[in-house]
Design an enzyme around this catalytic site. Structure first.
Site, PDB file in Angstrom:
ATOM      1  N   LYS A 156       0.861  -1.182   0.000  1.00 54.52           N
ATOM      2  CA  LYS A 156       0.000   0.000   0.000  1.00 54.52           C
ATOM      3  C   LYS A 156       0.890   1.223   0.000  1.00 54.52           C
ATOM      4  O   LYS A 156       2.033   1.176   0.484  1.00 54.52           O
ATOM      5  CB  LYS A 156      -0.884   0.009   1.255  1.00 54.52           C
ATOM      6  CG  LYS A 156      -2.100   0.901   1.143  1.00 54.52           C
ATOM      7  CD  LYS A 156      -3.121   0.338   0.167  1.00 54.52           C
ATOM      8  CE  LYS A 156      -4.492   0.289   0.724  1.00 54.52           C
ATOM      9  NZ  LYS A 156      -5.391  -0.643   0.043  1.00 54.52           N
TER      10      LYS A 156
HETATM   11  N1  GLU Z   1      -7.117  -0.201  -2.977  1.00 53.89           N
HETATM   12  C1  GLU Z   1      -7.886  -1.386  -3.228  1.00 53.89           C
HETATM   13  C2  GLU Z   1      -7.905  -2.281  -2.010  1.00 53.89           C
HETATM   14  O1  GLU Z   1      -7.708  -1.841  -0.911  1.00 53.89           O
HETATM   15  C3  GLU Z   1      -7.483  -2.085  -4.505  1.00 53.89           C
HETATM   16  C4  GLU Z   1      -6.092  -2.582  -4.580  1.00 53.89           C
HETATM   17  C5  GLU Z   1      -5.704  -3.068  -5.970  1.00 53.89           C
HETATM   18  O2  GLU Z   1      -6.562  -3.086  -6.841  1.00 53.89           O
HETATM   19  O3  GLU Z   1      -4.548  -3.418  -6.137  1.00 53.89           O
HETATM   20  O4  GLU Z   1      -8.196  -3.451  -2.089  1.00 53.89           O
END
Ligand code: GLU
Length: 420
Positions: A109
């Site tokens: 993240k």
């Molecule tokens: N931000 C989204 C999540 O928390 C998507 C992550 C992604 O698609 O890689 O799952």
């Protein structure tokens, strides 16, 4: 907790969840810390020139939780309150989420502590590009693949992809997902997370014997996930009776006109001033009597002060980490509330991100119908595996989901061995 760098309430919460699941799994103590702690992180300063000539430096982060099963994968968050500990917790949850869905990724993240709505489009572009430029040694289609999260959009992903591609000297569309469809994005990605939330809500309504046409929903948060979840719930026949965003809650027992609310937000950025429902405070919204409560914004909104006051049958966690450990303990005593845990409930987003990455790597593209069919198959498989785990261990749905995901990561690490 035993980290000096990720110190934050959200990281502590993710660690407590991990410890509980590791106890349930009776995980070898020699493996625990290896599986739990984020592998690596990068913190960068992103200086940009504002339109008025001033130079401002924003702090940006990226945490890669584990590298044992493939590249890392996860969103990028633009929000004033982002900090390294929060990003680390979100990366950890991405690991369990990807493993639960059977995707060949570790979790990651990223985030920048900024209010993206306070920037002009030009400033936002400069900040996005500067962040990606700082991240170049740390990311790549086979290293770490970003995607949208709170406060970021397909346009931001397009700038990221363009910046990275300019650096490597050729088109590298697989370096980020959630791009616009015209630039290697996948059909169905934009609605995937919210659609998946609604899909699980409906599936659990079916299990409870409640017809969608007789069910009501309250959706907290009206960004991409919340608005798409509300739209899909409506399409399944569920009446959405309240929505909310930073401007407050909007309640209409006759049913919210979701299309109108989405149109209003696209023009005005928030629901401030929208007259499609009676205004109520955000904390009251969570306590409205309904069948489905879908928290689709930030972490820790369901906590020890409101957990006993919830009046719903299903909590469909569109957000990551919306329910604190204390709230989980309170809700465990309430047999009337069924929690669809975040790492299952919002996994539709990363699943279609995986499809996007696969399509980009192969330069072949699927129709929306193909994407949604494949998505539903994976969602059904994850739910069936979670329910089987829950029956086997006699634990909560959150514990079942976490223990499945964590076990898969632990096994990968155990089989690979500990390199001296
Ligand atoms: N931000 C989204 C999540 O928390 C998507 C992550 C992604 O698609 O890689 O799952």
């Amino acid at each position: 907790m035993n980290s000096n760098i990720y110190n934050s309430p959200v990281f502590e919460m993710a660690c407590r969840q991990f410890d509980r699941a590791a106890d349930i799994l009776e995980m070898d103590t020699r493996l625990r810390q290896r599986v739990k702690m984020p592998k690596r992180c990068l913190a960068v300063s992103c200086p940009i020139e504002l339109d008025n000539g001033e130079v401002v430096v924003y702090e940006g982060f990226r945490v890669q939780h584990h590298l044992s099963m493939g590249p890392t994968k996860g969103g990028l968050r633009f929000h004033p309150k982002v900090d390294l500990g929060e990003v680390a917790a979100l990366a950890m949850w991405m690991s369990w989420k990807c493993a639960l869905a059977g995707l060949p990724y570790g979790g990651a993240k990223g985030g920048i502590a900024v209010d993206p709505f306070a920037l002009s489009l030009g400033e936002l572009e400069r900040l996005s590009r500067r962040y990606m430029q700082e991240m170049i040694p740390f990311v790549g289609p086979n290293v770490d693949v970003m995607a949208p999260d709170v406060g970021t959009t397909p346009q931001v992903m397009a700038w990221m992809m363009d910046t990275y591609s300019s650096y490597v000297g050729s088109n590298a569309s697989a370096v980020v997902t959630g791009k616009p469809v015209g630039l290697g994005g996948s059909e169905g990605r934009k609605e995937a997370t919210g659609y998946g939330v609604a899909y699980f809500a409906k599936s659990y309504l079916d299990d409870l014997g409640i017809a969608p046409e007789e069910a009501t929903a309250v959706v907290q948060g009206f960004g991409n996930v919340g608005s798409e979840a509300a739209k899909a719930l409506n399409r399944f026949g569920v009446k959405v009776i309240a929505i909310s965003d930073v401007s407050g809650g909007y309640h209409n027992p006759h049913g919210i006109d979701i299309g109108d609310a989405i149109k209003y937000v696209s023009k005005n950025r928030t629901l401030e001033g929208w007259n499609g429902g009676d205004q109520i405070p955000n904390d009251e919204l969570l306590e409205i009597k309904c069948d489905i409560l879908a928290p689709c914004a930030l972490e820790r909104v369901i906590n020890e002060t409101n957990a006993s006051k919830l009046n719903c049958r299903i909590i469909a966690e569109g957000a990551n980490g919306p329910t604190t450990n204390q709230a989980d303990a309170i809700l465990a005593e309430n047999p009337d509330v069924l929690i669809v845990p975040d790492i299952l409930c919002n996994s539709g987003g990363v699943i279609v991100s995986y499809f996007e990455w696969v399509q980009d790597l192969q330069s072949t593209f699927w129709t929306r119908k193909e994407v949604l069919n494949r998505l539903c198959k994976l969602l059904d498989r994850s739910k069936a595996e979670l329910e089987a785990q829950r029956s086997k261990l006699g634990c909560s749905r959150r514990e079942a989901a976490l223990s499945l995901g964590i076990h898969r990561v632990a096994e990968a690490k155990r089989i690979r061995g500990l390199f001296p």
